[in-house]
Design an enzyme around this catalytic site. Structure first.
Site, PDB file in Angstrom:
ATOM      1  N   THR A  17      26.175 103.887  76.556  1.00 33.68           N
ATOM      2  CA  THR A  17      25.255 103.773  77.683  1.00 33.68           C
ATOM      3  C   THR A  17      25.376 104.956  78.633  1.00 33.68           C
ATOM      4  OG1 THR A  17      26.813 102.519  79.050  1.00 33.68           O
ATOM      5  CG2 THR A  17      25.380 101.246  77.587  1.00 33.68           C
ATOM      6  N   ASP A  18      24.370 105.079  79.469  1.00 34.08           N
ATOM      7  CA  ASP A  18      24.412 106.100  80.515  1.00 34.08           C
ATOM      8  C   ASP A  18      24.987 105.481  81.789  1.00 34.08           C
ATOM      9  OD1 ASP A  18      22.351 104.574  81.658  1.00 34.08           O
ATOM     10  OD2 ASP A  18      20.777 105.971  81.026  1.00 34.08           O
ATOM     11  N   GLN A  19      24.927 106.204  82.875  1.00 37.58           N
ATOM     12  CA  GLN A  19      25.515 105.741  84.129  1.00 37.58           C
ATOM     13  C   GLN A  19      24.871 104.456  84.640  1.00 37.58           C
ATOM     14  OE1 GLN A  19      25.432 108.709  87.188  1.00 37.58           O
ATOM     15  NE2 GLN A  19      26.800 107.578  88.540  1.00 37.58           N
ATOM     16  N   MET A  20      23.644 104.168  84.210  1.00 37.61           N
ATOM     17  CA  MET A  20      22.940 102.964  84.649  1.00 37.61           C
ATOM     18  C   MET A  20      23.218 101.766  83.750  1.00 37.61           C
ATOM     19  SD  MET A  20      19.315 104.816  85.597  1.00 37.61           S
ATOM     20  CE  MET A  20      19.238 105.624  84.002  1.00 37.61           C
ATOM     21  N   VAL A  22      22.378 101.630  80.617  1.00 35.54           N
ATOM     22  CA  VAL A  22      21.283 101.555  79.645  1.00 35.54           C
ATOM     23  C   VAL A  22      21.674 102.380  78.422  1.00 35.54           C
ATOM     24  CG1 VAL A  22      18.876 102.221  79.240  1.00 35.54           C
ATOM     25  CG2 VAL A  22      19.545 101.214  81.434  1.00 35.54           C
TER      26      VAL A  22
END
Length: 143
Positions: A17-20, A22
């Site tokens: 995932t990314d920082q969000m 997602v």
């Protein structure tokens, strides 16, 4: 004609995932590979065994359509089936669905050509007729 669909579940890892929280978009292509590998394994055959028989499946094209994001810790199901097959080409189709709400997240296809170890095209129907027949039956909806 309803092709045989093979399902494989996995849980979204934090590293995907990314920082969000997602899922980063390229990870879906990795999941397509997981689906494809497990699909082949369903024939009691591994990619390694296929390669030991002198058959490679290099990717020639890929398409992907993002509908909704998967997020960290979601359980997803990778649904894989043979979309098209000829004696020299194979196309897999994929759906990635969130298990908790059956939401369709991603669809896509990967196109492959059958080659030998020197990456020269081969006719799978001649080289490995049993494997070709199994894949063709999966496409047609039989076991």
């Amino acid at each position: 004609m309803n092709p045989v669909v093979h399902s494989h579940r996995l849980r979204v890892r934090y590293s995907e995932t990314d920082q969000m929280g997602v899922v980063y978009h390229t990870n879906y292509l990795n999941w397509f590979e997981v689906g494809r590998t497990e699909f082949i394994r369903h024939a009691d055959l591994t990619y390694r065994e296929l390669e030991e028989k002198g058959v490679l499946l290099p990717l020639t094209d890929a398409s992907i359509s993002y509908k909704k994001p998967a997020k960290y810790d979601d359980e997803v199901e990778i649904r894989t089936h043979v979309d098209e097959i000829t004696s020299v080409r194979l196309t897999f189709a994929y759906e990635i669905v969130r298990v908790s709400d059956a939401e369709l997240l991603v669809t896509g296809k990967t196109m492959h050509v059958f080659t030998n170890a020197a990456f020269k095209p081969i006719r799978l129907s001649r080289t490995e007729p049993d494997v070709y027949e199994w894949l063709e039956n999966q496409h047609k909806g039989g076991e």
